[in-house]
Design a protein around this motif. Structure first.
Motif, mmCIF file in Angstrom:
data_model
loop_
_atom_site.group_PDB
_atom_site.id
_atom_site.type_symbol
_atom_site.label_atom_id
_atom_site.label_comp_id
_atom_site.label_asym_id
_atom_site.label_seq_id
_atom_site.Cartn_x
_atom_site.Cartn_y
_atom_site.Cartn_z
ATOM 1 N N TRP A 38 0.839 -1.209 0.000
ATOM 2 C CA TRP A 38 0.000 0.000 0.000
ATOM 3 C C TRP A 38 0.865 1.247 0.000
ATOM 4 O O TRP A 38 0.633 2.181 -0.760
ATOM 5 N N TRP A 39 1.904 1.240 0.835
ATOM 6 C CA TRP A 39 2.736 2.428 0.924
ATOM 7 C C TRP A 39 3.642 2.617 -0.268
ATOM 8 O O TRP A 39 3.914 3.742 -0.685
ATOM 9 N N ASP A 40 4.108 1.526 -0.860
ATOM 10 C CA ASP A 40 4.894 1.676 -2.081
ATOM 11 C C ASP A 40 4.048 2.289 -3.200
ATOM 12 O O ASP A 40 4.543 3.072 -4.006
ATOM 13 N N ARG A 41 2.772 1.958 -3.229
ATOM 14 C CA ARG A 41 1.882 2.515 -4.263
ATOM 15 C C ARG A 41 1.450 3.940 -3.969
ATOM 16 O O ARG A 41 1.204 4.725 -4.885
ATOM 17 N N ASN A 42 1.321 4.291 -2.699
ATOM 18 C CA ASN A 42 0.711 5.566 -2.331
ATOM 19 C C ASN A 42 1.675 6.602 -1.758
ATOM 20 O O ASN A 42 1.255 7.715 -1.424
ATOM 21 N N ALA A 43 2.944 6.282 -1.660
ATOM 22 C CA ALA A 43 3.905 7.192 -1.040
ATOM 23 C C ALA A 43 3.993 8.522 -1.776
ATOM 24 O O ALA A 43 4.076 9.588 -1.150
ATOM 25 N N ASP A 44 3.974 8.488 -3.109
ATOM 26 C CA ASP A 44 4.114 9.734 -3.870
ATOM 27 C C ASP A 44 2.960 10.683 -3.574
ATOM 28 O O ASP A 44 3.171 11.870 -3.303
ATOM 29 N N ASP A 45 1.741 10.172 -3.631
ATOM 30 C CA ASP A 45 0.576 11.019 -3.356
ATOM 31 C C ASP A 45 0.589 11.543 -1.927
ATOM 32 O O ASP A 45 0.214 12.689 -1.665
ATOM 33 N N TYR A 46 1.010 10.709 -0.995
ATOM 34 C CA TYR A 46 1.068 11.114 0.405
ATOM 35 C C TYR A 46 2.014 12.287 0.605
ATOM 36 O O TYR A 46 1.682 13.268 1.281
ATOM 37 N N GLN A 47 3.184 12.206 0.001
ATOM 38 C CA GLN A 47 4.161 13.274 0.176
ATOM 39 C C GLN A 47 3.715 14.566 -0.497
ATOM 40 O O GLN A 47 3.953 15.668 0.014
ATOM 41 N N VAL A 48 3.046 14.456 -1.624
ATOM 42 C CA VAL A 48 2.520 15.649 -2.286
ATOM 43 C C VAL A 48 1.451 16.310 -1.428
ATOM 44 O O VAL A 48 1.440 17.527 -1.243
ATOM 45 N N GLU A 49 0.547 15.499 -0.861
ATOM 46 C CA GLU A 49 -0.583 16.037 -0.112
ATOM 47 C C GLU A 49 -0.181 16.566 1.259
ATOM 48 O O GLU A 49 -0.698 17.594 1.720
#
Length: 280
Positions: A38-49
C-alpha cells in the motif's frame, strides 16, 4: 483509519478503486505484505498532499500538530545531542532529520521502499535509512538510547507485543520509547471529518481488523484496533513501564482536515494517543 506510515494517510472509506473494505482477521504476514504494498503505491501522493504540513525536518506527533519542540516527550532538546535514536515507520524521515539537527544520531526505519526513496530525495542520504519490518529489527541488542514512532508500525501489525519486545531489545537500559497512534476511541466513530463522524456507529470493543482487499480477497491494506486498556497491557507485556499517556487537544491555529481528523472532531473527541514508555 490510517496507513502504515508516519502520520495517517486517508480515511478508511477512501479505498483503492479496485478494492473493497471489510472487517476480518488478518495475520502478521498478510498485514505486513499488504501495508508494504500500500505504501509503495501511495507514497508519492502522500508526500505531495502532506509534505508541506510535515516539513522536511519537523517532528510532528499527529494531525493535531503537536510538535516535539514543544512536547519534549523524548526529553529536553538540549539533551538529545549524542543520543542514538531509532525512528520506526519513518516514512521520508522528517522526524529523524529534526533529531539530527539537535545533534542526535538517528536511524530511520520503514517498511516501504518508496517512502525511503523520498527520504533520499529530501536529504540525499544524510540520515541513515533501513528498510525492514518493525517486528524483526535488524540491530544488535542495546543499540539505541531512544526510539520513537509517529503513527508508524503499532496500529498496523497483528502482534504489537512482538514489536514492543523488539524495540525493548534494541534499547539500552533506561531507554525511552514514545509512539503515537490513532486514539482507540475513534474506532467507534465513522472516519469522517464532518458531523457524520460524531455519532457512534460501531463497538469500541470490536477488535476485528479493518481490511481493504482486492477482487480475489487478498488484503491490500490492514489496520488493527486495540482499546486503551489493550495498549497499556501491550506496553507492559513488551517489557516497558508506561510513564505518560498524552492526548493532544486540537489547537486553534490548525484549520486543516486530514482524513477523519478535523477541527470539528478534534475539539470534541481525542484523535491521537501518545504512549511514553521506558525500559527498566
Amino acid at each position: 483509519m490510517q496507513a502504515y506510515e508516519s502520520l495517517p494517510a486517508a480515511p478508511a472509506s477512501s479505498v483503492d478503486d479496485d478494492s473493497t473494505a471489510t472487517r476480518r482477521d488478518a495475520g502478521t504476514t498478510e498485514s505486513s505484505r499488504a501495508n508494504r504494498g500500500w505504501w509503495d503505491r501511495n507514497a508519492d501522493d502522500y508526500q505531495v498532499e502532506h509534505g508541506t504540513f510535515l516539513g522536511d525536518d519537523r517532528f510532528v506527533w499527529g494531525p493535531e500538530g503537536l510538535d516535539e519542540v514543544e512536547a519534549e516527550l523524548l526529553g529536553p532538546a538540549e539533551e538529545l545531542a549524542g543520543r542514538d535514536v531509532l525512528e520506526i515507520g519513518a516514512g521520508a524521515a522528517q522526524c529523524s532529520r529534526w533529531l539530527a539537527a539537535q545533534g542526535a544520531r538517528p536511524v530511520a526505519l520503514d517498511l516501504s521502499h518508496r517512502q525511503l526513496q523520498h527520504a533520499l530525495r529530501i536529504d540525499g542520504g544524510a540520515v541513515p535509512l533501513v528498510e525492514a519490518d518493525a517486528g524483526a529489527l535488524p540491530f544488535l541488542d542495546g543499540s539505541f538510547d531512544l526510539a520513537c514512532s509517529a503513527y508508524g508500525a503499532l496500529p498496523f501489525v497483528a502482534d504489537p507485543v512482538r514489536v514492543l519486545r523488539e524495540v525493548r531489545r534494541v534499547l539500552r537500559p533506561g531507554g525511552r520509547f514514545v509512539f503515537s497512534v490513532t486514539h482507540p476511541v475513534r474506532w467507534a466513530f465513522p472516519d469522517e471529518p464532518g458531523p457524520e463522524g460524531l455519532s457512534v456507529s460501531a463497538s469500541y470493543f470490536d477488535r476485528t481488523p479493518y481490511v481493504e482487499q482486492d477482487e480475489e480477497g487478498g488484503a491490500v491494506y490492514v489496520e488493527h484496533h486495540r482499546t486503551v486498556g489493550d495498549r497499556v497491557r501491550d506496553v507492559v507485556a513488551g517489557g516497558f513501564r508506561l510513564v505518560d499517556l498524552v492526548e493532544p487537544e486540537w489547537p486553534a491555529w490548525n484549520t486543516q482536515e486530514w482524513g477523519g481528523w478535523s477541527p470539528l472532531r478534534g475539539n470534541l473527541i481525542p484523535g491521537t494517543a501518545i504512549f511514553v514508555c521506558e525500559r527498566d
